[in-house]
Write a protein that holds these residues in place. Structure first.
Motif, mmCIF file in Angstrom:
data_model
loop_
_atom_site.group_PDB
_atom_site.id
_atom_site.type_symbol
_atom_site.label_atom_id
_atom_site.label_comp_id
_atom_site.label_asym_id
_atom_site.label_seq_id
_atom_site.Cartn_x
_atom_site.Cartn_y
_atom_site.Cartn_z
ATOM 1 N N ASP A 396 0.865 -1.151 0.058
ATOM 2 C CA ASP A 396 0.027 -0.078 -0.040
ATOM 3 C C ASP A 396 0.910 1.272 0.055
ATOM 4 O OD1 ASP A 396 -2.712 -1.196 1.989
ATOM 5 O OD2 ASP A 396 -2.167 -1.646 -0.056
ATOM 6 N N ALA A 397 2.022 1.143 0.863
ATOM 7 C CA ALA A 397 2.821 2.541 0.836
ATOM 8 C C ALA A 397 3.233 2.730 -0.558
ATOM 9 C CB ALA A 397 3.797 2.153 2.015
ATOM 10 N N ALA A 398 3.698 1.778 -1.158
ATOM 11 C CA ALA A 398 4.291 2.177 -2.444
ATOM 12 C C ALA A 398 3.483 2.474 -3.559
ATOM 13 C CB ALA A 398 5.100 0.707 -2.759
ATOM 14 N N VAL A 399 2.092 1.980 -3.784
ATOM 15 C CA VAL A 399 1.312 2.220 -4.486
ATOM 16 C C VAL A 399 0.945 3.832 -4.183
ATOM 17 C CG1 VAL A 399 -1.073 2.027 -4.976
ATOM 18 C CG2 VAL A 399 0.251 0.225 -4.792
ATOM 19 N N ARG A 400 0.675 4.195 -2.817
ATOM 20 C CA ARG A 400 0.023 5.466 -2.444
ATOM 21 C C ARG A 400 1.176 6.486 -2.720
ATOM 22 N NH1 ARG A 400 0.004 4.453 2.419
ATOM 23 N NH2 ARG A 400 -2.138 3.810 2.623
ATOM 24 N N GLU A 401 2.549 6.248 -2.640
ATOM 25 C CA GLU A 401 3.717 7.088 -3.020
ATOM 26 C C GLU A 401 3.763 7.183 -4.532
ATOM 27 O OE1 GLU A 401 8.539 6.922 -2.767
ATOM 28 O OE2 GLU A 401 7.455 5.484 -1.784
ATOM 29 N N GLY A 402 3.337 6.194 -5.280
ATOM 30 C CA GLY A 402 3.534 6.396 -6.826
ATOM 31 C C GLY A 402 2.337 7.349 -7.028
ATOM 32 N N LEU A 403 1.033 7.056 -6.626
ATOM 33 C CA LEU A 403 -0.176 7.843 -7.186
ATOM 34 C C LEU A 403 0.122 9.147 -6.614
ATOM 35 C CD1 LEU A 403 -2.976 5.402 -5.957
ATOM 36 C CD2 LEU A 403 -2.191 6.158 -8.419
ATOM 37 N N ARG A 404 0.713 9.643 -5.462
ATOM 38 C CA ARG A 404 0.860 10.914 -5.080
ATOM 39 C C ARG A 404 1.944 11.578 -6.035
ATOM 40 N NH1 ARG A 404 0.426 9.718 1.237
ATOM 41 N NH2 ARG A 404 -1.734 9.658 1.637
ATOM 42 N N ALA A 405 2.926 10.800 -6.379
ATOM 43 C CA ALA A 405 4.040 11.285 -7.064
ATOM 44 C C ALA A 405 3.347 11.741 -8.613
ATOM 45 C CB ALA A 405 5.258 10.350 -7.394
ATOM 46 N N LEU A 406 2.718 10.834 -9.300
ATOM 47 C CA LEU A 406 1.887 11.103 -10.577
ATOM 48 C C LEU A 406 1.207 12.326 -10.279
ATOM 49 C CD1 LEU A 406 0.941 7.532 -11.967
ATOM 50 C CD2 LEU A 406 2.578 9.069 -12.589
ATOM 51 N N VAL A 413 -5.160 10.774 -12.296
ATOM 52 C CA VAL A 413 -5.308 9.015 -12.007
ATOM 53 C C VAL A 413 -6.621 8.660 -11.942
ATOM 54 C CG1 VAL A 413 -4.836 7.228 -10.268
ATOM 55 C CG2 VAL A 413 -3.170 8.929 -10.623
ATOM 56 N N ALA A 414 -7.186 7.688 -12.757
ATOM 57 C CA ALA A 414 -8.320 7.041 -12.661
ATOM 58 C C ALA A 414 -8.395 5.842 -12.187
ATOM 59 C CB ALA A 414 -9.046 7.116 -14.308
ATOM 60 N N LEU A 415 -9.569 5.547 -11.309
ATOM 61 C CA LEU A 415 -9.892 3.889 -10.914
ATOM 62 C C LEU A 415 -10.619 3.326 -12.182
ATOM 63 C CD1 LEU A 415 -9.053 2.063 -8.859
ATOM 64 C CD2 LEU A 415 -10.917 2.767 -7.423
ATOM 65 N N ASP A 416 -10.143 2.397 -12.697
ATOM 66 C CA ASP A 416 -10.990 1.678 -13.965
ATOM 67 C C ASP A 416 -11.680 0.601 -13.351
ATOM 68 O OD1 ASP A 416 -11.610 1.364 -16.338
ATOM 69 O OD2 ASP A 416 -9.969 0.122 -16.966
ATOM 70 N N ASN A 426 -13.121 1.988 0.890
ATOM 71 C CA ASN A 426 -11.645 2.301 1.442
ATOM 72 C C ASN A 426 -10.683 2.790 0.542
ATOM 73 O OD1 ASN A 426 -10.131 2.565 3.848
ATOM 74 N ND2 ASN A 426 -8.938 0.793 3.087
ATOM 75 N N ASN A 427 -10.874 2.168 -0.645
ATOM 76 C CA ASN A 427 -9.616 2.586 -1.695
ATOM 77 C C ASN A 427 -9.781 4.032 -2.011
ATOM 78 O OD1 ASN A 427 -8.230 0.024 -1.836
ATOM 79 N ND2 ASN A 427 -9.486 -0.725 -3.137
ATOM 80 N N LEU A 428 -11.174 4.308 -2.204
ATOM 81 C CA LEU A 428 -11.381 5.732 -2.599
ATOM 82 C C LEU A 428 -11.024 6.724 -1.382
ATOM 83 C CD1 LEU A 428 -14.856 5.420 -4.266
ATOM 84 C CD2 LEU A 428 -12.811 5.636 -5.376
ATOM 85 N N ARG A 429 -10.933 6.282 -0.125
ATOM 86 C CA ARG A 429 -10.740 7.115 0.954
ATOM 87 C C ARG A 429 -9.205 7.298 1.088
ATOM 88 N NH1 ARG A 429 -12.771 4.353 6.132
ATOM 89 N NH2 ARG A 429 -11.859 6.189 6.812
ATOM 90 N N THR A 430 -8.454 6.332 0.932
ATOM 91 C CA THR A 430 -7.015 6.019 0.952
ATOM 92 C C THR A 430 -6.025 6.459 0.000
ATOM 93 O OG1 THR A 430 -7.461 4.071 2.580
ATOM 94 C CG2 THR A 430 -5.376 4.470 2.022
#
Length: 519
Positions: A396-406, A413-416, A426-430
């Motif tokens: 989760d930390a790596a994903v969150r870091e990558g999304l924030r960097a983009l 960023v779109a959730l398909d 929770n994914n929409l919140r986090t």
């Protein structure tokens, strides 16, 4: 009876020695008595030493035989211990220590017997079982609970299946059941259903009630089989298909599945050559604003121009690319090519690029996207990276870091495919998300079912709650467009608007007056 009275070998030998030792003095006394009767003269000199020696002879022989008996007893104990050790080693070599079931080594030996029998017209069945939630139990309750789960399942299989069915544990969370003879497909299906029912009953693991799912791959022993490996390979292929079916399920390996596997293998073999030969290209499907009717962006859709098979759609080759790891170079090319082509479109028209989970877990992915934008001269805000919720199954930390960097770089960023699989609020919140995409499967279903319509309504309300743009895919009729417009959808995509168009035709499409929807 003799062994019962004297259970020790040493005692029996000592008694035998004492009897033998007493027998010699007795002979001497009898012989002396006979000679005295006949010739009135003793032939033995029974002096005190001689008499003492004869009297002690049973003791001497008893002690001597006792030593011999003790040596023999020691030797027999060592032999028995060696036999027990050999039996224990043989048992451990063919049985699983945790569950007590026969192991892979034993399976390979028994398969040879079944293969030989298959040559006589019998076609035994092999069932390969895999637990669906074993990793979850191990991670959440500990390895002790996981071991208890395996032991419980092994016990249920042994006590529920018929004695003719042999149960094995291959290792990990995989079990094998063999059904000898020539069982009909109906009988094998009955066994599969019985096993599936076993997994529906909750298990008590150290105070925690757990239900573990099960998937089963079935393969029949063929006349041409000569190795366990080939049989397990077919069963594993069927198991792979069974795991794609929700819930406890089973699948037979048959001619149709064999053809599908060969087709996928052919695709895998051709992928590397296709990348080197530059056989891939992009088409673009427009995404329009529901209220304005104007084109907001184009989704980049990957196509493969195969020299023999023609145009191949991504649903066919993307799974193979992910399996072989070729999704990384292929995905990198898609991002680079989409940015390059979109840079020639009039601003602010954007481009949407689908990114596989393996790409997003690559630490160099964010830098690669930035380089593609810089090389193409495309503004970051015109690029939308579309990910599925599968990316959230990694760190989760790596994903969150990558999304924030983009997003920090200005990339959207779109959730398909939201609404299918394991969609989580929770994914929409986090995670930082700009856009929510409703899967195309809902577009038709929402017009046919109130339940599906309510689900779409809920998803669109979630988008409004989290203040993200919502896009509904698969719009093919005016009724569908009106439906999502009334419920607040922001964007629409589908054949009502346009089929995917070649990259060279995007500018012409944007210039057409009819490219706008009527509000």
């Amino acid at each position: 009876m003799f062994k019962t009275l004297l259970p020790g070998i040493e005692r029996r030998y000592a008694l035998a020695g004492s009897i033998f030792g007493a027998f010699l003095p007795t002979i001497c006394l009898v012989a002396d008595h006979v000679t005295q009767t006949e010739i009135h003269e003793s032939i033995f000199d029974f002096s005190v030493p001689t008499a003492t020696a004869l009297a002690l002879m049973p003791v001497f022989f008893g002690v001597g035989f006792y030593q011999i008996g003790r040596s023999k007893a020691q030797l027999m104990r060592e032999l028995n211990q060696r036999r027990q050790t050999e039996r224990l080693l043989a048992h451990e070599a063919h049985h699983d220590r945790l569950t007590g079931l026969s192991n892979r080594c034993c399976l390979e030996r028994d398969i040879q017997t079944l293969v030989e029998a298959s040559g006589k017209g019998a076609h035994s069945a092999l069932l390969l079982l895999d637990l669906d939630r074993f990793k979850f139990v191990n991670d959440s309750l500990g390895h002790d609970a996981g071991d208890l789960l395996l032991a419980t399942i092994a016990c249920r299989l042994k006590h529920t299946l018929s004695p003719a069915a042999q149960v094995y544990r291959l290792g990990g969370d995989e079990f094998v059941v063999t059904i000898p003879g020539s069982p009909s497909q109906g009988k094998v299906e009955d066994v599969c259903r019985t096993i599936c029912r076993l997994f529906e009953v909750p298990m008590d693991l150290k105070g925690n009630r757990v239900t573990s799912g099960c998937s089963i791959g079935v393969a029949l022993i063929a006349d041409a089989d000569c190795a366990t490996r080939e049989l397990l390979k077919r069963a594993d292929a069927a198991l792979y298909e069974a795991k794609a079916i929700p819930g406890n399920s089973y699948r037979f390996f048959d001619a149709v599945l064999a053809a599908d596997i060969e087709a996928r293998a052919s695709i895998e073999r051709d992928l590397t050559r296709a990348i080197d030969a530059q056989e891939f290209f992009l088409e673009y499907q427009p995404i329009v604003g529901v209220e304005s009717g104007s084109v907001r962006a184009f989704e980049a859709l990957l196509r493969w121009r195969h020299p023999d098979k023609g145009i191949i759609l991504p649903d066919v080759f993307i799974p193979a690319a992910e399996k072989t790891g070729l999704i990384l170079p292929l995905g990198s090319w898609v991002v680079r090519e989409a940015c390059r082509q979109a840079s020639g479109w009039p601003a602010p028209t954007g481009v949407v690029v689908n990114v596989a989970s393996a790409q997003f877990r690559d630490r160099g992915f964010v830098d690669h996207v930035k380089h593609c934008l810089d090389d193409a001269g495309l503004a970051p805000g015109r690029l939308t990276v579309e990910v599925t919720e599968a990316v959230f199954s990694s760190d989760d930390a790596a994903v969150r870091e990558g999304l924030r960097a983009l997003r920090a770089h200005g990339i959207r960023v779109a959730l398909d495919d939201f609404g299918i699989g394991f969609s989580s609020i929770n994914n929409l919140r986090t995670f930082p998300i700009d856009q929510l995409t409703v899967d195309r499967s809902f577009a038709r279903a929402m017009m046919e079912s109130k339940r599906e319509a309510d689900l779409v309504d809920i998803i669109l309300k979630l988008g409004q709650t989290f203040q993200v743009t919502t896009t509904v895919k698969g719009i093919e009729s005016e009724e569908q467009l009106d439906f999502i417009r009334q419920r607040g959808a922001c964007e629409a995509q589908g054949y009502l608007i346009s089929a995917p168009v070649p990259a060279a035709d995007v500018s012409a499409f944007l210039a057409r007056p009819e490219s706008r929807l009527s509000a």
